[in-house]
Design a protein around this motif. Structure first.
Motif, mmCIF file in Angstrom:
data_model
loop_
_atom_site.group_PDB
_atom_site.id
_atom_site.type_symbol
_atom_site.label_atom_id
_atom_site.label_comp_id
_atom_site.label_asym_id
_atom_site.label_seq_id
_atom_site.Cartn_x
_atom_site.Cartn_y
_atom_site.Cartn_z
ATOM 1 N N UNK A 52 0.875 -1.165 0.000
ATOM 2 C CA UNK A 52 0.000 0.000 0.000
ATOM 3 C C UNK A 52 0.917 1.221 0.000
ATOM 4 N N UNK A 53 0.779 2.042 -1.021
ATOM 5 C CA UNK A 53 1.670 3.199 -1.194
ATOM 6 C C UNK A 53 0.881 4.484 -0.935
ATOM 7 N N UNK A 54 1.336 5.248 0.037
ATOM 8 C CA UNK A 54 0.668 6.521 0.347
ATOM 9 C C UNK A 54 1.576 7.642 -0.129
ATOM 10 N N UNK A 55 1.045 8.478 -1.005
ATOM 11 C CA UNK A 55 1.891 9.498 -1.626
ATOM 12 C C UNK A 55 1.842 10.845 -0.900
ATOM 13 N N UNK A 56 2.975 11.482 -0.788
ATOM 14 C CA UNK A 56 3.055 12.834 -0.221
ATOM 15 C C UNK A 56 2.788 13.882 -1.301
ATOM 16 N N UNK A 57 2.822 15.138 -0.895
ATOM 17 C CA UNK A 57 2.457 16.224 -1.816
ATOM 18 C C UNK A 57 3.633 16.876 -2.535
ATOM 19 N N UNK A 58 4.815 16.772 -1.934
ATOM 20 C CA UNK A 58 6.028 17.313 -2.565
ATOM 21 C C UNK A 58 5.931 18.787 -2.904
ATOM 22 N N UNK A 70 -3.031 -6.947 -4.628
ATOM 23 C CA UNK A 70 -1.634 -6.692 -4.963
ATOM 24 C C UNK A 70 -1.158 -5.337 -4.473
ATOM 25 N N UNK A 71 -1.841 -4.301 -4.950
ATOM 26 C CA UNK A 71 -1.322 -2.965 -4.664
ATOM 27 C C UNK A 71 -2.438 -1.936 -4.492
ATOM 28 N N UNK A 72 -2.246 -1.112 -3.485
ATOM 29 C CA UNK A 72 -3.224 -0.095 -3.156
ATOM 30 C C UNK A 72 -2.491 1.252 -3.129
ATOM 31 N N UNK A 73 -3.138 2.298 -3.617
ATOM 32 C CA UNK A 73 -2.513 3.624 -3.550
ATOM 33 C C UNK A 73 -3.437 4.539 -2.745
ATOM 34 N N UNK A 74 -2.860 5.259 -1.807
ATOM 35 C CA UNK A 74 -3.649 6.152 -0.967
ATOM 36 C C UNK A 74 -3.044 7.543 -0.921
ATOM 37 N N UNK A 80 -5.435 -1.384 -7.231
ATOM 38 C CA UNK A 80 -6.878 -1.193 -7.055
ATOM 39 C C UNK A 80 -7.301 0.029 -7.859
ATOM 40 N N UNK A 81 -8.521 0.017 -8.390
ATOM 41 C CA UNK A 81 -8.893 1.105 -9.290
ATOM 42 C C UNK A 81 -9.186 2.414 -8.555
ATOM 43 N N UNK A 82 -9.444 2.315 -7.233
ATOM 44 C CA UNK A 82 -9.724 3.558 -6.501
ATOM 45 C C UNK A 82 -8.584 3.896 -5.562
ATOM 46 N N UNK A 83 -8.284 5.178 -5.440
ATOM 47 C CA UNK A 83 -7.288 5.551 -4.439
ATOM 48 C C UNK A 83 -7.982 5.683 -3.080
ATOM 49 N N UNK A 84 -7.215 5.441 -2.025
ATOM 50 C CA UNK A 84 -7.763 5.504 -0.673
ATOM 51 C C UNK A 84 -7.678 6.940 -0.166
ATOM 52 N N UNK A 126 0.720 2.246 -12.110
ATOM 53 C CA UNK A 126 0.578 0.856 -11.655
ATOM 54 C C UNK A 126 -0.781 0.294 -12.069
ATOM 55 N N UNK A 127 -1.343 0.846 -13.125
ATOM 56 C CA UNK A 127 -2.719 0.526 -13.487
ATOM 57 C C UNK A 127 -2.971 -0.971 -13.666
ATOM 58 N N UNK A 128 -1.960 -1.677 -14.146
ATOM 59 C CA UNK A 128 -2.142 -3.115 -14.402
ATOM 60 C C UNK A 128 -2.258 -3.945 -13.122
ATOM 61 N N UNK A 129 -1.865 -3.391 -11.977
ATOM 62 C CA UNK A 129 -1.900 -4.192 -10.740
ATOM 63 C C UNK A 129 -2.618 -3.502 -9.568
#
Ligand code: UTP
Length: 224
Positions: free
Chosen positions: A42-48, A108-112, A93-97, A88-91
């Motif tokens: 699960x990858x949580x992205x910062x704002x940079x 597999x993979x979650x993006x938040x 989840x289609x919605x971000x958290x 990471x569209x191929x792996x």
């Protein structure tokens, strides 16, 4: 065998240090994809820089409240999350958290991204760890190690490789302030300590992240 879940709090400073670092994102994608048989991420992205630019522009045009600054920051983290999810569209989840407490299933993979004002994405990463039952949070940013004091201000600052939560709390303090610069958000620290998580602080090197994921010797600091 059940795959271990790893949460990565991916510093916005790596995604958008100034311009968007697509080379870093390309290498990061390659690496993460090669570990999907071993781990769930699960990858949580910062704002940079995007967050900083928007906040400072709004602040110059009109004196905005801290809460409004936070919302601009949150939207920047969400834009970055969409960028990462798309590559990471191929792996993924289609919605971000957006709400790290809301029940979510993934293979597999979650993006938040950011959730609500008054914290940073480090805190969201810790809440998501609690939610999905992960034991490890990797904080990947442009800082390679934890130091006992700010190395940009103090020449005598010493690297710390292993530390317990109690001593770590003394380094990061216990109050979160908008735009603060600490190795890990104090609010996130409090929650992670309570949960007994393992926090791994790593810099931007992809080969170093690989070493960590392989259980080999790596450069970075462990809090537990
Ligand atoms: P972050 O501080 O998490 O990203 O969010 P960053 O600036 O990229 O930091 P590093 O590189 O990961 O350390 C940017 C801003 O968005 C707001 C805060 O103002 C934060 O400083 N934010 C983010 C929130 O208010 N709530 C959130 O849940 C997440």
């Amino acid at each position: 065998m059940k795959k271990k879940t790893i949460i990565i709090s991916l510093g916005g400073s790596l995604i958008v240090p100034d311009k968007i670092d697509y080379k870093f994102l390309r290498d990061f994608r390659k690496l993460i994809k090669s570990y999907l048989r071993k781990y769930k991420f699960a990858i949580i992205t910062g704002g940079g820089k995007t967050a900083r630019r928007y906040i400072s522009a709004a602040d110059k045009a009109f004196h905005i409240k801290d809460e409004d600054k936070d919302w601009l920051g949150i939207h920047a983290t969400r834009l970055n999350a969409h960028l990462v999810r798309t590559i990471f569209e191929d792996v993924a989840n289609s919605k971000i958290v957006r709400d790290p407490r809301k029940k979510v299933k993934f293979d597999k993979l979650l993006v938040g991204a950011g959730w609500r004002p008054g914290c940073s994405t480090d805190y969201d990463a810790v809440l998501l760890a609690k939610n999905v039952g992960a034991e490890t949070v990797i904080n990947m940013s442009n800082i390679d190690w934890l130091y006992d004091k700010d190395p940009r201000k103090y020449k005598s600052a010493k690297k710390i490789e292993n530390i317990d939560w109690k001593s770590f709390k003394k380094i990061v303090g216990d109050k979160w302030k908008p735009g603060m610069n600490v190795p890990f958000d104090p609010k996130a620290t409090k929650e992670a300590a309570k949960l007994g998580l393992k926090l791994v602080i790593l810099g931007k090197s992809i080969s170093n992240l690989r070493n960590y994921l392989d259980g080999k010797k790596f450069k970075g600091s462990v809090v537990e």
